[in-house]
Structure formats: C-alpha cells, structure tokens
Design an enzyme around this catalytic site. Structure first.
Site, PDB file in Angstrom:
ATOM      1  N   CYS A   1       0.809  -1.222   0.000  1.00 24.80           N
ATOM      2  CA  CYS A   1       0.000   0.000   0.000  1.00 24.80           C
ATOM      3  C   CYS A   1       0.840   1.270   0.000  1.00 24.80           C
ATOM      4  CB  CYS A   1      -0.898   0.014   1.233  1.00 24.80           C
ATOM      5  SG  CYS A   1       0.039  -0.025   2.771  1.00 24.80           S
TER       6      CYS A   1
HETATM    7  C1  LIG Z   1       0.963  -4.628   3.058  1.00 23.74           C
HETATM    8  S1  LIG Z   1       2.089  -5.927   3.322  1.00 23.74           S
HETATM    9  C2  LIG Z   1       1.009  -7.249   3.675  1.00 23.74           C
HETATM   10  C3  LIG Z   1       0.805  -7.430   5.120  1.00 23.74           C
HETATM   11  C4  LIG Z   1       0.055  -8.703   5.440  1.00 23.74           C
HETATM   12  N1  LIG Z   1      -1.335  -8.611   5.090  1.00 23.74           N
HETATM   13  C5  LIG Z   1       0.216  -9.066   6.908  1.00 23.74           C
HETATM   14  O1  LIG Z   1      -0.769  -9.521   7.512  1.00 23.74           O
HETATM   15  O2  LIG Z   1       1.314  -8.909   7.456  1.00 23.74           O
HETATM   16  C6  LIG Z   1       2.643  -6.307   1.692  1.00 23.74           C
HETATM   17  C7  LIG Z   1       3.663  -7.420   1.606  1.00 23.74           C
HETATM   18  O3  LIG Z   1       3.917  -7.674   0.214  1.00 23.74           O
HETATM   19  C8  LIG Z   1       5.243  -8.132   0.108  1.00 23.74           C
HETATM   20  N2  LIG Z   1       5.650  -8.029  -1.309  1.00 23.74           N
HETATM   21  C9  LIG Z   1       6.143  -6.926  -1.946  1.00 23.74           C
HETATM   22  N3  LIG Z   1       6.429  -7.223  -3.226  1.00 23.74           N
HETATM   23  C10 LIG Z   1       6.098  -8.524  -3.423  1.00 23.74           C
HETATM   24  C11 LIG Z   1       6.162  -9.410  -4.543  1.00 23.74           C
HETATM   25  N4  LIG Z   1       6.638  -8.995  -5.745  1.00 23.74           N
HETATM   26  N5  LIG Z   1       5.735 -10.678  -4.390  1.00 23.74           N
HETATM   27  C12 LIG Z   1       5.267 -11.115  -3.183  1.00 23.74           C
HETATM   28  N6  LIG Z   1       5.198 -10.342  -2.084  1.00 23.74           N
HETATM   29  C13 LIG Z   1       5.606  -9.058  -2.195  1.00 23.74           C
HETATM   30  C14 LIG Z   1       5.995  -7.219   1.044  1.00 23.74           C
HETATM   31  O4  LIG Z   1       7.247  -7.770   1.403  1.00 23.74           O
HETATM   32  C15 LIG Z   1       5.013  -7.084   2.213  1.00 23.74           C
HETATM   33  O5  LIG Z   1       5.304  -8.013   3.233  1.00 23.74           O
END
Ligand SMILES: C[S@@+](CC[C@H](N)C(=O)[O-])C[C@H]1O[C@@H](n2cnc3c(N)ncnc32)[C@H](O)[C@@H]1O
Length: 291
Positions: A85
């Site tokens: 986000c």
């Molecule tokens: C907003 S957080 C999600 C938090 C989650 N809902 C929780 O309960 O902790 C978004 C996550 O997406 C991961 N992310 C970023 N780029 C990504 C990618 N290309 N593929 C998979 N995960 C990714 C980040 O590392 C981060 O942990």
C-alpha cells in the site's frame, strides 16, 4: 460452521494477520480447519516470521508474485491478498495502483492475472488495502480492478472498516474487498462491536530505559504546554499539549521532524497510531505517564 478444511493461498503474506483470524475462527468453532497450500512473499524477515508464527514450511513460499504462473498454483478455496500500500497510502507519494504504474501497489493486479490463468478459481478472494484506495485519486483504477473481478464471475462486497469498531484501539482504517465466485454465499460485514480498551492497556509496564527517547525532565512553556528534550540531542524538542494528552490521540509535535505524519506525538490515553512501514526514528512518537 464449515465442515471442510479450507484450502488457503496467500499473496503478500507479510506476517499473516489474516491467518491469525482463521486460527481464531477455528478456535471459536466457526470453521473446522484451514490449511495454507502456498504463500507468496519476497521479504526474508517477513518469510521467517510468517513461517515461525504459523508453523508453516518455508518451501510453500512461491516468492515474487510476478514470477508465479497460474498453472503452477494448487487448487484453493480462498486467496488472500493484502497488496502493498505504500504507493497508495497518504504516508507515501500516492502514485501507485494504476496497472501501468509499475509501483508496489500495482502488484495487486498480479492477482487478477493469476485469477485469469488458474484452471480452478478460488471460491473466495479477500483483498485488503488502505482506506485511501477508495479516494477520488484511485477510484477509476479501483473500478477497473472490480470490473475485472466481476467479469471473472465474482460478486463483490466492499467496505472500509476501522479497527476501533472491532475492539482494537488503533487508528487503522482499512478497505476490504470480498469476492465470492458465482455468488455462492451472501456476505455482510460484521457489525461494529466498539472498543472498550485504550492504547495503554496494551503496553508493557516494565520497559528498559534504552527504549525511551527522553528522561522525565521537562520544561513548562505555558499553562498547558510542556517540552521534553531528546536524551542525547538537546536540539530535538517534543512539545506536548497537556489537554490534548488527557483526551488521547495526537497531543504533541516533534519539532525537529521533517515529515508531518512522523512529527506527531501520541498520547496513550486513547487509540494507538498506525505504525508506518519504514519503522525508523522518523516514525510517530508516543508519550506516557504525563500527570
Ligand atoms: C501490506 S504488506 C502485507 C501485510 C500482510 N497482510 C500481513 O498480515 O502482514 C505487503 C507485503 O507484500 C510483500 N511483497 C512486496 N512485493 C512482493 C512481490 N513482488 N511478491 C510477493 N510479495 C511481495 C511485502 O514484502 C510485504 O510483506
């Protein structure tokens, strides 16, 4: 009560907050059980935490979502995606989400791609993001996103929910989009249960001195305002409004801070602030114990 074991696939899993909710649903008898079939995460610390918290094998991590092919995904009942986000949040530069923007939040579109690619689509998909995604700035893109889901056969339910309406005293409004395939089930968001707790109910009572930015000394600058200096940097000043402290919420300002959001000092008498993703010294500050 669902008698089946719910097969779950989770993208951008972070530390897996939704999995904690599933665990609670199981404990309270609303579902029989659930099983994580795969997860997708790129941050090594998040992966380690996720596996430790939920006792999940790291081999179930499919890694970067952009590299996943629908054909490789095991069949699931539920997909979860709290996509990044930072580019949508008002704490960021608000340039994301658009499919062409190539920002972290445009990664949410990767789940749409995968829904188009998989042979057996999940019955349920839960998307979660900051409330800002419903603002005028992102409305058109969000509509395109929702239209794609509708074309794929999903019925949608959406709302912005606040943690403070569900027993958690934290300023945290989040957008939830629930997609249900072939409208198999009617869905309604749970009613608010309010919140009887405040931030200080969650704090440790015994905290090592090293975690404090200031010591107890302060200067009175007028009837309602006091200032603290940072322990090792006298030029860093935290100005506190005592009336606001008693009311809770934002009650002061870190005068040295460049960014509006992180300059705020919060009282512990009401809701906790949202901790930002770059959890550094530039984060919000908390003040406790003011009489
Ligand atoms: C907003 S957080 C999600 C938090 C989650 N809902 C929780 O309960 O902790 C978004 C996550 O997406 C991961 N992310 C970023 N780029 C990504 C990618 N290309 N593929 C998979 N995960 C990714 C980040 O590392 C981060 O942990």
């Amino acid at each position: 009560m669902t008698n089946e074991i719910i097969k779950v696939g989770t993208f951008f899993c972070g530390i897996g907050a939704p999995e904690k909710a599933l665990e609670r649903l199981k404990k309270e008898g609303y579902i029989k059980d659930y099983k994580v079939e795969f997860f997708s995460e790129v941050d090594k610390d998040a992966i380690k935490s996720y596996c430790a918290i939920h006792n999940i094998d790291a081999n179930l991590n499919l890694g970067d979502i952009t590299q996943i092919k629908g054909i490789d995904l095991p069949c699931c009942d539920l997909w979860i995606g709290g996509f990044p986000c930072q580019d949508i949040s008002c704490a960021g530069k608000m340039r994301g989400f658009n499919f062409e923007s190539s920002t972290r939040s445009s990664l949410g579109w990767e789940m749409i791609r995968l829904l188009k690619e998989v042979k057996n689509k999940p019955k349920y998909v839960i998307f979660e993001n900051v409330a800002m995604i419903t603002s005028n700035k992102f409305k058109d893109t969000l509509n395109l996103f929702k239209n794609d889901l509708i074309k794929l056969g999903y019925t949608l339910y959406e709302d912005v929910l606040s943690a403070t309406d569900y027993g958690i005293p934290q300023t945290r409004r989040r957008y939830f989009l629930i997609a249900i395939l072939n409208n198999e089930k009617n869905f309604s968001f749970p009613k608010s249960i309010g919140c009887d707790l405040v931030f200080k109910d969650f704090l440790d009572t015994c905290v090592d001195e090293k975690y404090y930015l200031t010591n107890d000394e302060y200067e009175i600058i007028d009837d309602n305002k006091i200032i603290f200096h940072k322990k090792d940097r006298k030029d860093v000043i935290y100005e506190i409004d005592l009336n606001k402290y008693k009311r809770g919420g934002v009650c002061g300002i870190d005068k040295s801070c460049k960014f509006n959001q992180s300059s705020r000092v919060f009282s512990i008498e009401r809701n906790a602030p949202t901790l930002t993703a770059n959890n550094t010294a530039e984060n919000v500050k908390i003040i406790e114990g003011v009489k």
